[in-house]
Write a protein that holds these residues in place. Structure first.
Motif, PDB file in Angstrom:
ATOM      1  N   MET A   1       0.838  -1.176   0.000  1.00 54.83           N
ATOM      2  CA  MET A   1       0.000   0.000   0.000  1.00 54.83           C
ATOM      3  C   MET A   1       0.885   1.241   0.000  1.00 54.83           C
ATOM      4  SD  MET A   1      -2.914   0.853   2.710  1.00 54.83           S
ATOM      5  CE  MET A   1      -4.132   1.999   2.325  1.00 54.83           C
ATOM      6  N   LYS A   2       0.530   2.182  -0.828  1.00 54.35           N
ATOM      7  CA  LYS A   2       1.311   3.404  -0.969  1.00 54.35           C
ATOM      8  C   LYS A   2       0.927   4.375   0.145  1.00 54.35           C
ATOM      9  CE  LYS A   2       2.303   6.992  -4.286  1.00 54.35           C
ATOM     10  NZ  LYS A   2       1.960   7.587  -5.560  1.00 54.35           N
ATOM     11  N   SER A   3       1.939   5.008   0.780  1.00 53.71           N
ATOM     12  CA  SER A   3       1.643   5.969   1.844  1.00 53.71           C
ATOM     13  C   SER A   3       1.119   7.270   1.248  1.00 53.71           C
ATOM     14  CB  SER A   3       2.887   6.247   2.695  1.00 53.71           C
ATOM     15  OG  SER A   3       3.824   6.967   1.944  1.00 53.71           O
ATOM     16  N   VAL A   4       0.135   7.793   1.885  1.00 55.43           N
ATOM     17  CA  VAL A   4      -0.469   9.038   1.421  1.00 55.43           C
ATOM     18  C   VAL A   4       0.279  10.193   2.078  1.00 55.43           C
ATOM     19  CG1 VAL A   4      -2.578  10.400   1.347  1.00 55.43           C
ATOM     20  CG2 VAL A   4      -2.697   7.917   1.179  1.00 55.43           C
ATOM     21  N   LYS A   5       0.786  11.088   1.247  1.00 52.46           N
ATOM     22  CA  LYS A   5       1.530  12.227   1.793  1.00 52.46           C
ATOM     23  C   LYS A   5       0.596  13.410   1.996  1.00 52.46           C
ATOM     24  CE  LYS A   5       6.015  10.969   1.014  1.00 52.46           C
ATOM     25  NZ  LYS A   5       7.207  11.259   1.678  1.00 52.46           N
ATOM     26  N   MET A   6       0.903  14.192   2.976  1.00 49.28           N
ATOM     27  CA  MET A   6       0.126  15.393   3.255  1.00 49.28           C
ATOM     28  C   MET A   6       0.596  16.497   2.315  1.00 49.28           C
ATOM     29  SD  MET A   6      -0.079  15.120   7.366  1.00 49.28           S
ATOM     30  CE  MET A   6      -0.799  16.694   7.512  1.00 49.28           C
ATOM     31  N   PRO A   7      -0.120  17.621   2.255  1.00 52.09           N
ATOM     32  CA  PRO A   7       0.259  18.700   1.335  1.00 52.09           C
ATOM     33  C   PRO A   7       1.687  19.209   1.516  1.00 52.09           C
ATOM     34  CG  PRO A   7      -1.938  19.085   2.176  1.00 52.09           C
ATOM     35  CD  PRO A   7      -1.399  17.899   2.909  1.00 52.09           C
ATOM     36  N   ALA A   8       2.207  19.175   2.724  1.00 55.28           N
ATOM     37  CA  ALA A   8       3.563  19.669   2.943  1.00 55.28           C
ATOM     38  C   ALA A   8       4.612  18.632   2.574  1.00 55.28           C
ATOM     39  CB  ALA A   8       3.738  20.087   4.398  1.00 55.28           C
ATOM     40  N   GLY A   9       4.176  17.445   2.154  1.00 62.37           N
ATOM     41  CA  GLY A   9       5.131  16.413   1.764  1.00 62.37           C
ATOM     42  C   GLY A   9       5.618  15.579   2.932  1.00 62.37           C
ATOM     43  N   VAL A  10       4.929  15.614   4.051  1.00 59.95           N
ATOM     44  CA  VAL A  10       5.317  14.866   5.247  1.00 59.95           C
ATOM     45  C   VAL A  10       4.365  13.683   5.382  1.00 59.95           C
ATOM     46  CG1 VAL A  10       5.628  15.000   7.742  1.00 59.95           C
ATOM     47  CG2 VAL A  10       6.078  16.993   6.329  1.00 59.95           C
ATOM     48  N   SER A  11       4.885  12.527   5.730  1.00 64.25           N
ATOM     49  CA  SER A  11       4.029  11.351   5.895  1.00 64.25           C
ATOM     50  C   SER A  11       3.242  11.461   7.202  1.00 64.25           C
ATOM     51  CB  SER A  11       4.867  10.082   5.890  1.00 64.25           C
ATOM     52  OG  SER A  11       5.713  10.071   7.021  1.00 64.25           O
ATOM     53  N   TRP A  12       2.141  10.719   7.266  1.00 59.67           N
ATOM     54  CA  TRP A  12       1.298  10.750   8.466  1.00 59.67           C
ATOM     55  C   TRP A  12       2.042  10.283   9.717  1.00 59.67           C
ATOM     56  CZ3 TRP A  12      -2.930  13.207   9.643  1.00 59.67           C
ATOM     57  CH2 TRP A  12      -3.746  13.670   8.619  1.00 59.67           C
ATOM     58  N   PRO A  13       2.823   9.209   9.677  1.00 63.63           N
ATOM     59  CA  PRO A  13       3.554   8.814  10.893  1.00 63.63           C
ATOM     60  C   PRO A  13       4.532   9.908  11.366  1.00 63.63           C
ATOM     61  CG  PRO A  13       3.531   7.003   9.345  1.00 63.63           C
ATOM     62  CD  PRO A  13       2.956   8.189   8.630  1.00 63.63           C
ATOM     63  N   ARG A  14       5.194  10.542  10.404  1.00 60.05           N
ATOM     64  CA  ARG A  14       6.128  11.618  10.757  1.00 60.05           C
ATOM     65  C   ARG A  14       5.372  12.796  11.372  1.00 60.05           C
ATOM     66  NH1 ARG A  14      11.688  11.944  10.447  1.00 60.05           N
ATOM     67  NH2 ARG A  14      12.364  13.910   9.605  1.00 60.05           N
ATOM     68  N   TYR A  15       4.220  13.132  10.776  1.00 54.78           N
ATOM     69  CA  TYR A  15       3.390  14.226  11.278  1.00 54.78           C
ATOM     70  C   TYR A  15       2.906  13.933  12.694  1.00 54.78           C
ATOM     71  CZ  TYR A  15      -0.583  17.375  11.780  1.00 54.78           C
ATOM     72  OH  TYR A  15      -1.463  18.298  12.241  1.00 54.78           O
ATOM     73  N   MET A  16       2.406  12.730  12.927  1.00 54.75           N
ATOM     74  CA  MET A  16       1.878  12.366  14.237  1.00 54.75           C
ATOM     75  C   MET A  16       2.980  12.342  15.298  1.00 54.75           C
ATOM     76  SD  MET A  16      -1.275  12.297  13.755  1.00 54.75           S
ATOM     77  CE  MET A  16      -1.959  11.584  15.213  1.00 54.75           C
ATOM     78  N   SER A  17       4.154  11.857  14.959  1.00 55.14           N
ATOM     79  CA  SER A  17       5.240  11.828  15.939  1.00 55.14           C
ATOM     80  C   SER A  17       5.704  13.246  16.270  1.00 55.14           C
ATOM     81  CB  SER A  17       6.411  10.982  15.447  1.00 55.14           C
ATOM     82  OG  SER A  17       6.989  11.548  14.291  1.00 55.14           O
ATOM     83  N   THR A  18       5.755  14.126  15.273  1.00 46.55           N
ATOM     84  CA  THR A  18       6.139  15.524  15.518  1.00 46.55           C
ATOM     85  C   THR A  18       5.081  16.220  16.370  1.00 46.55           C
ATOM     86  OG1 THR A  18       7.295  15.594  13.406  1.00 46.55           O
ATOM     87  CG2 THR A  18       6.767  17.701  14.419  1.00 46.55           C
ATOM     88  N   LEU A  19       3.809  15.954  16.071  1.00 47.12           N
ATOM     89  CA  LEU A  19       2.722  16.529  16.858  1.00 47.12           C
ATOM     90  C   LEU A  19       2.790  16.054  18.308  1.00 47.12           C
ATOM     91  CD1 LEU A  19       0.020  18.163  16.858  1.00 47.12           C
ATOM     92  CD2 LEU A  19      -1.102  15.971  16.433  1.00 47.12           C
ATOM     93  N   GLY A  20       3.006  14.771  18.501  1.00 46.18           N
ATOM     94  CA  GLY A  20       3.101  14.218  19.855  1.00 46.18           C
ATOM     95  C   GLY A  20       4.279  14.795  20.631  1.00 46.18           C
TER      96      GLY A  20
END
Length: 81
Positions: A1-20
């Motif tokens: 399955m292909k990972s869906v990137k957010m508009p800024a080009g950051v993956s969801w796992p990376r985004y969630m870890s940065t948010l946390g």
């Protein structure tokens, strides 16, 4: 399955870890500030009278009293002359 990137080009796992990590740092900073300054979080049953709160400007009242005393002294000197 292909990972869906957010508009800024950051993956969801990376985004969630940065948010946390950001939220954890903010909560830790707030806890450190509250432990250092120890705010009074109690709620009084009756409202305090003017001048009883520690958060009021104490220097303002002192300056007013000093100015009144200086004015009285000046008036006393003028009456003597």
């Amino acid at each position: 399955m292909k990972s869906v990137k957010m508009p800024a080009g950051v993956s969801w796992p990376r985004y969630m870890s940065t948010l946390g990590a950001s939220m954890l740092a903010m909560f830790a900073g707030a806890q450190v500030v509250h432990q250092y300054y120890l705010p009074d979080l109690s709620i009084p049953e009756t409202p305090p009278k003017p001048g009883e709160l520690l958060t009021e400007l104490r220097g303002h009242k002192v300056r007013e009293e000093a100015a009144a005393a200086a004015l009285q002294a000046l008036k006393a000197e003028q009456k003597v002359d």
